[in-house]
Design an enzyme around this catalytic site. Structure first.
Site: not given
Ligand code: FEO
Length: 407
Positions: A28, A82, A84, A86, A155, A174, A202, A235
């Site tokens: 994004h 989370h 999101e 991903d 996040h 995250d 990041y 990640h």
């Protein structure tokens, strides 16, 4: 078709079963130069738990890694730390394939997942500080508990950590992550400079707007006496050796500690604003300040964000194009406003042909950021010697101020 992916053992009962995305270059708006990983984890206990899933396109890779350890249908619980995409993109399909007894998420996570998938997913919301039992006291490996810690806006509002106290093992989604595709799974297998570089990039691009909340969270973790031997983000590498180091980085970055460093960004139409940028850099370098010059024709907004993270000064140059700032400058400044860096000194410069509004717009943006302007230099068409000397002086002034006020 059988797939060849294998799980990676982290402890006797916890495995990495995520996916590698070597080719992704955009997250994004953040340029992910080194790809990324979507980490998910399998906990083998009386109740088998899958912690987070992966981006939709990588579901088969994750399922293949799970199948290298157990039959996926044996998974009892899925935890969504989370929402999101991903980490949740493959969740509906995984739920269908696995048919778990329960899917746990935060209250905000339940709302976010419902908003994403509209499939009537059966979710069990958990409270901050809530816990579930994975193994009872007399299980062969001893008891195993999963505790949930809300980490709102780290996040997203739904974000939470999961923690196994018996293993001092933190699943941090995250937080403490980085976009880095690598065959190495652990921090001690990756060079230190690369860990810091990608963790900072990041943080600057994803977490900087939430700096205040991160400081509060770090304090909360400290006060609660949470012991962490291994921290596994969603990640990048798993921190089994240097979690304290990344925690210290997070303290420093959340406090936005500035250094004797100046970032100069600019774009140019016919080379005039570029000449000015080079003269400003000359003046800066005379003061001994660390100078980063980023021509926006070849620098991505996420490079700029990463450099600004600890810079004591931002100096921005833009020609006037159709009464506006140049598009690349507008892009970067809009992105920067969203990241909410703390105030620091700034200066602006640029060339114009007839009306020259760009610097007025740029100064308004800098003021909205709360940055303190220490000067501005304009050039009509092409800078002459006088204007270039003014640029040199502006650089000296900014460099001296940074060197005198920061360490
Ligand atoms: Fe890795 Fe906020 O998603």
């Amino acid at each position: 078709m059988p797939m060849p992916f294998r799980a990676v053992k982290i402890t006797d009962d916890i495995y990495w079963v995520g996916a590698l995305d070597w080719g992704v270059r955009d997250f994004h708006g953040y340029q992910t130069n080194r790809g990324t990983t979507y980490n998910s984890f399998l906990v083998l206990s009386e109740k088998i738990a899958l912690i987070d899933t992966v981006k939709y396109e990588f579901k088969d890779e994750m399922m293949s890694r799970i199948a290298s350890v157990i039959d996926p249908s044996k998974i009892d619980y899925i935890i969504s730390n989370h929402a999101e995409m991903d980490h949740s993109g493959s969740l509906p399909d995984v739920i269908k394939a696995v048919a778990p007894e329960k899917v746990f998420t935060s209250k905000m996570g339940a709302a976010a997942l419902a908003g994403h998938f509209h499939e009537g997913l059966e979710l069990t919301p958990v409270e901050d500080g809530g816990e579930i039992t994975l193994s009872c006291t007399n299980a062969p490996g001893g008891p195993l508990t999963l505790k949930f810690i809300e980490t709102r806006f780290l996040h997203w509002p739904d974000s939470m950590f999961s923690y196994i106290p018996e293993r001092k093992f933190l699943f941090s989604q995250d937080a403490f992550g980085m976009h880095l595709a690598s065959t190495e799974r652990f921090d001690d297998q990756v060079p230190d400079w690369l860990l810091e570089c990608e963790a900072a990039r990041y943080f600057a691009n994803i977490l900087l707007p939430f700096s205040g909340l991160i400081l509060k969270l770090l304090e909360k973790l400290e006060k609660s006496g949470l012991e962490v031997d291994i921290a596994a983000p969603d990640h990048g590498p798993i921190w089994r050796n240097s979690f304290n180091i990344v925690k210290n980085w997070y303290h420093r970055w959340s406090n936005q500690e500035l250094k004797q460093k100046a970032v100069v960004i600019y774009d140019t139409m016919w080379g005039s604003t570029e000449l000015m940028a080079n003269a400003i850099c000359e003046g800066l370098s005379e003061t001994g300040v660390n100078v980063k010059l980023l021509p926006l024709s070849v620098s991505h907004r996420s490079d700029v964000a990463a450099e600004i993270l600890d810079a004591g000064a931002l100096i921005a140059g833009s020609p006037t194009l159709n009464n506006q700032v140049f598009p690349t400058i507008a892009d970067n400044m809009t992105y920067l406003r969203g990241l909410k860096p703390k105030p620091r000194i700034c200066a602006t410069f640029g060339s114009f042909g007839w009306s020259g509004e760009s610097l007025k717009h740029l100064d308004e943006i800098m003021a909205a950021l709360g940055f303190e302007s220490i000067g501005q230099v304009k050039a009509k068409y092409v800078p002459d010697d006088k204007v270039l000397r003014e640029c040199l002086e502006l650089g000296r002034k900014a460099g001296t101020r940074v060197m005198d006020t920061l360490k």
